[in-house]
Design a protein around this motif. Structure first.
Motif, mmCIF file in Angstrom:
data_model
loop_
_atom_site.group_PDB
_atom_site.id
_atom_site.type_symbol
_atom_site.label_atom_id
_atom_site.label_comp_id
_atom_site.label_asym_id
_atom_site.label_seq_id
_atom_site.Cartn_x
_atom_site.Cartn_y
_atom_site.Cartn_z
ATOM 1 N N VAL A 17 0.839 -1.206 0.000
ATOM 2 C CA VAL A 17 0.000 0.000 0.000
ATOM 3 C C VAL A 17 0.872 1.253 0.000
ATOM 4 C CG1 VAL A 17 -1.614 1.346 1.403
ATOM 5 C CG2 VAL A 17 -2.022 -1.087 1.012
ATOM 6 N N ASN A 18 1.954 1.244 0.783
ATOM 7 C CA ASN A 18 2.865 2.392 0.781
ATOM 8 C C ASN A 18 3.410 2.654 -0.616
ATOM 9 O OD1 ASN A 18 2.838 3.329 3.432
ATOM 10 N ND2 ASN A 18 4.330 1.813 4.121
ATOM 11 N N VAL A 19 3.805 1.587 -1.295
ATOM 12 C CA VAL A 19 4.359 1.734 -2.642
ATOM 13 C C VAL A 19 3.290 2.257 -3.604
ATOM 14 C CG1 VAL A 19 5.303 0.463 -4.606
ATOM 15 C CG2 VAL A 19 6.154 0.000 -2.298
ATOM 16 N N MET A 20 2.074 1.713 -3.520
ATOM 17 C CA MET A 20 1.010 2.157 -4.420
ATOM 18 C C MET A 20 0.646 3.622 -4.172
ATOM 19 S SD MET A 20 -1.592 -1.053 -5.061
ATOM 20 C CE MET A 20 -2.062 -1.283 -3.352
ATOM 21 N N ARG A 21 0.582 4.022 -2.915
ATOM 22 C CA ARG A 21 0.237 5.422 -2.629
ATOM 23 C C ARG A 21 1.343 6.369 -3.090
ATOM 24 N NH1 ARG A 21 -2.888 4.316 3.089
ATOM 25 N NH2 ARG A 21 -4.987 4.291 2.169
ATOM 26 N N ASN A 22 2.591 5.945 -2.959
ATOM 27 C CA ASN A 22 3.675 6.763 -3.509
ATOM 28 C C ASN A 22 3.509 6.933 -5.018
ATOM 29 O OD1 ASN A 22 4.964 7.228 -1.090
ATOM 30 N ND2 ASN A 22 6.443 5.566 -1.333
ATOM 31 N N ALA A 23 3.143 5.834 -5.699
ATOM 32 C CA ALA A 23 2.956 5.900 -7.151
ATOM 33 C C ALA A 23 1.783 6.811 -7.508
ATOM 34 C CB ALA A 23 2.735 4.494 -7.705
ATOM 35 N N LEU A 24 0.689 6.721 -6.747
ATOM 36 C CA LEU A 24 -0.468 7.574 -7.010
ATOM 37 C C LEU A 24 -0.124 9.046 -6.813
ATOM 38 C CD1 LEU A 24 -3.205 5.414 -5.241
ATOM 39 C CD2 LEU A 24 -3.091 5.910 -7.695
ATOM 40 N N GLN A 25 0.640 9.346 -5.761
ATOM 41 C CA GLN A 25 1.007 10.737 -5.497
ATOM 42 C C GLN A 25 2.012 11.264 -6.519
ATOM 43 O OE1 GLN A 25 2.350 10.559 -1.443
ATOM 44 N NE2 GLN A 25 0.301 10.203 -0.614
ATOM 45 N N ALA A 26 2.828 10.356 -7.089
ATOM 46 C CA ALA A 26 3.805 10.793 -8.088
ATOM 47 C C ALA A 26 3.159 11.058 -9.441
ATOM 48 C CB ALA A 26 4.903 9.738 -8.238
ATOM 49 N N SER A 27 1.985 10.460 -9.682
ATOM 50 C CA SER A 27 1.302 10.624 -10.967
ATOM 51 C C SER A 27 0.358 11.821 -10.915
ATOM 52 C CB SER A 27 0.514 9.358 -11.315
ATOM 53 O OG SER A 27 1.366 8.235 -11.372
ATOM 54 N N ALA A 28 0.038 12.331 -12.086
ATOM 55 C CA ALA A 28 -0.910 13.439 -12.166
ATOM 56 C C ALA A 28 -2.292 12.969 -11.720
ATOM 57 C CB ALA A 28 -0.966 13.966 -13.595
ATOM 58 N N PRO A 29 -3.142 13.884 -11.223
ATOM 59 C CA PRO A 29 -4.497 13.490 -10.802
ATOM 60 C C PRO A 29 -5.249 12.794 -11.936
ATOM 61 C CG PRO A 29 -4.007 15.731 -10.105
ATOM 62 C CD PRO A 29 -2.879 15.317 -10.999
ATOM 63 N N HIS A 30 -5.969 11.756 -11.566
ATOM 64 C CA HIS A 30 -6.799 10.978 -12.492
ATOM 65 C C HIS A 30 -5.974 10.117 -13.457
ATOM 66 C CE1 HIS A 30 -9.968 13.449 -10.891
ATOM 67 N NE2 HIS A 30 -9.446 14.549 -11.415
ATOM 68 N N VAL A 31 -4.650 10.155 -13.343
ATOM 69 C CA VAL A 31 -3.813 9.285 -14.182
ATOM 70 C C VAL A 31 -3.612 7.966 -13.437
ATOM 71 C CG1 VAL A 31 -1.544 8.959 -15.230
ATOM 72 C CG2 VAL A 31 -2.654 11.202 -15.300
ATOM 73 N N SER B 3 3.381 6.814 -14.054
ATOM 74 C CA SER B 3 3.792 7.605 -15.218
ATOM 75 C C SER B 3 4.114 9.027 -14.787
ATOM 76 C CB SER B 3 2.687 7.604 -16.278
ATOM 77 O OG SER B 3 1.459 8.039 -15.717
ATOM 78 N N GLY B 4 4.718 9.143 -13.601
ATOM 79 C CA GLY B 4 5.052 10.460 -13.073
ATOM 80 C C GLY B 4 6.293 11.044 -13.709
ATOM 81 N N ALA B 5 6.884 12.009 -13.005
ATOM 82 C CA ALA B 5 8.038 12.729 -13.548
ATOM 83 C C ALA B 5 9.316 11.914 -13.506
ATOM 84 C CB ALA B 5 8.242 14.036 -12.776
ATOM 85 N N GLY B 6 9.323 10.802 -12.771
ATOM 86 C CA GLY B 6 10.545 10.014 -12.658
ATOM 87 C C GLY B 6 11.555 10.676 -11.739
ATOM 88 N N MET B 7 12.716 10.054 -11.614
ATOM 89 C CA MET B 7 13.756 10.559 -10.719
ATOM 90 C C MET B 7 15.111 10.489 -11.391
ATOM 91 S SD MET B 7 12.627 8.824 -7.080
ATOM 92 C CE MET B 7 12.193 7.248 -7.814
#
Length: 428
Positions: A323-337, A358-362
């Motif tokens: 869940v921690n990993v998924m929430r990090n991914a959700l927060q890194a992505s644009a809303p509704h993506v 599909s966020g900004a990456g690092m």
């Protein structure tokens, strides 16, 4: 061979400098042996200039080493190749294969296998074998005269070249393999040290979080009640709204502190000795998705099919990590993506869960630090920098791994690899 990398490390560069100084002395010895011992007639001005260039290039390397400035793998490779070419040319005019310094070709081969990557090691080996062979194909006057007087020497020198080529090949393979094994062992030891350090930090922070939550809960509650009463009193007295807003701000910040302490205590007090519960992977993922809010679940795409593999994990520990990993991914992505989660089973019944956004990456520098306690890429106040650290610690305590791949502008993928049963061999 040693693993490929872009720069010479702190061990390889000093060795390169030291052996190249020995190479400069060998070049000078080759000229001296040819002139004094073998009676070679060659103009010494050009050899001295070439030796001086080798010395200057190594002086430059020594200067960079002293200032701890990086040297690329390509630079080291080109310099060793240049040393081989210079040695070949010097020996050609200084007695050829009769010059005892010709054995120094093997030193360059060993050096390349130890400090350079696979490609450069083979380039240096090929160049050395070729340079040594040219001493036979275009023999010096001394070798040609000896062959004329004793024809059997011709067969002997050709055999010398074949023996040198075979020896060079064996040395390059064995030394390269040894360097690779040592590097692999060093990486394994470094990983074990990092894991032990993370476990120690986790234990220390668990004690700290529990103590802080216990000791601060009462005073924070008192401040919250007092600030609320102050807010009501100011409102009744008709005090300036800005002053009342300050009272509300105090209460809001106290609540934020309380939630932060509660979250930390919950993360660290998760029982790492939780019992094993057998289930199957699809059921585990369904139960994990339920933990997310409806809005979060709507943005999760599960790549079918999920392998129907039996697993036996501590459910709360691993579920919290996922869940921690998924929430990090959700927060890194644009809303509704949406984000994507996939699963597959590897060798030795190792289950791999991949969460991709599909966020900004690092960048590489940020990626190297992600997972350190209290390091976060989120905006101030949006994260504690502990979620990924706790997730990785939990997974590793069960013999698994948590790895991240990311590229700027292309998103991030987190892979959790766990043995289907904790009593199976650990994931490497």
């Amino acid at each position: 061979m040693a693993p490929r990398q872009d720069r010479l490390d702190d061990v390889a560069l000093p060795w390169l400098v030291t052996v190249r100084w020995a190479g400069v002395l060998a070049q000078a010895a080759a000229v001296a042996a040819g002139a004094q011992g073998l009676g070679a007639t060659m103009r010494v001005s050009l050899p001295i200039a070439l030796i001086a260039i080798s010395a200057l290039s190594n002086g430059w390397l020594s200067w960079r080493l002293g200032r701890r400035q990086p040297v690329t793998m390509a630079t080291g490779g080109w310099l060793v190749c240049a040393d081989v070419i210079v040695l070949s040319w010097l020996l050609q005019g200084a007695g050829g294969v009769l010059n005892p310094v010709s054995i120094f070709f093997l030193v360059d081969i060993v050096l390349a296998a130890l400090v350079l990557d696979r490609a450069w090691a083979w380039i240096v080996t090929t160049l050395s074998v070729g340079g040594y062979g040219l001493l036979f194909l275009a023999p010096s006057d001394e070798v040609a005269a000896a062959t004329t007087m004793h024809p059997e020497i011709g067969l002997h020198v050709r055999g010398m070249w074949l023996a040198f080529a075979a020896t060079s090949l064996i040395v390059a393979i064995l030394v390269g393999r040894l360097a690779s094994l040592i590097a692999r062992r060093d990486r394994a030891l470094a990983e074990l040290r990092d894991r032990a350090a993370r476990d120690a930090r986790l234990a220390a922070m668990s004690t700290l979080a529990a103590g802080a939550a216990h000791e601060l809960s009462t005073p924070l509650g008192t401040i919250a009640v007092a600030s609320r009463e102050l807010e009501i009193a100011l409102e009744r007295a008709g005090v300036d709204p800005d002053v009342r807003e300050d009272a509300r701000l105090i209460r809001a910040e106290v609540e934020r502190c309380r939630l932060l302490l509660h979250d930390m205590a919950g993360r660290f007090s998760e029982p790492m000795g939780e019992g094993i519960e057998p289930t199957v992977l699809p059921t585990f993922l369904d139960a994990t998705l339920v933990v997310l809010s409806p809005a979060e679940r709507a943005r999760v795409r599960v790549d079918a099919p999920i392998p129907d593999v039996p697993i036996a994990w501590p459910p709360n520990v691993i579920r919290r990590a996922v869940v921690n990993v998924m929430r990090n991914a959700l927060q890194a992505s644009a809303p509704h993506v949406p984000i994507r989660i996939a699963a597959r089973v590897g060798d030795n019944d190792v289950v791999m869960l991949m969460v991709s956004d599909s966020g900004a990456g690092m960048s590489a520098d940020v990626l190297a630090r992600v997972g350190e306690p209290f390091y976060s890429t989120k905006a101030q106040g949006e994260g504690t920098g502990l979620g990924l650290f706790v997730a990785r610690s939990a997974v590793e305590q069960l013999g698994g791994t948590l790895r991240m791949t990311s590229r700027e502008g292309a998103g991030t993928t987190v892979t959790i690899a766990l043995p289907a049963r904790p009593d199976r061999p650990h994931v490497s």
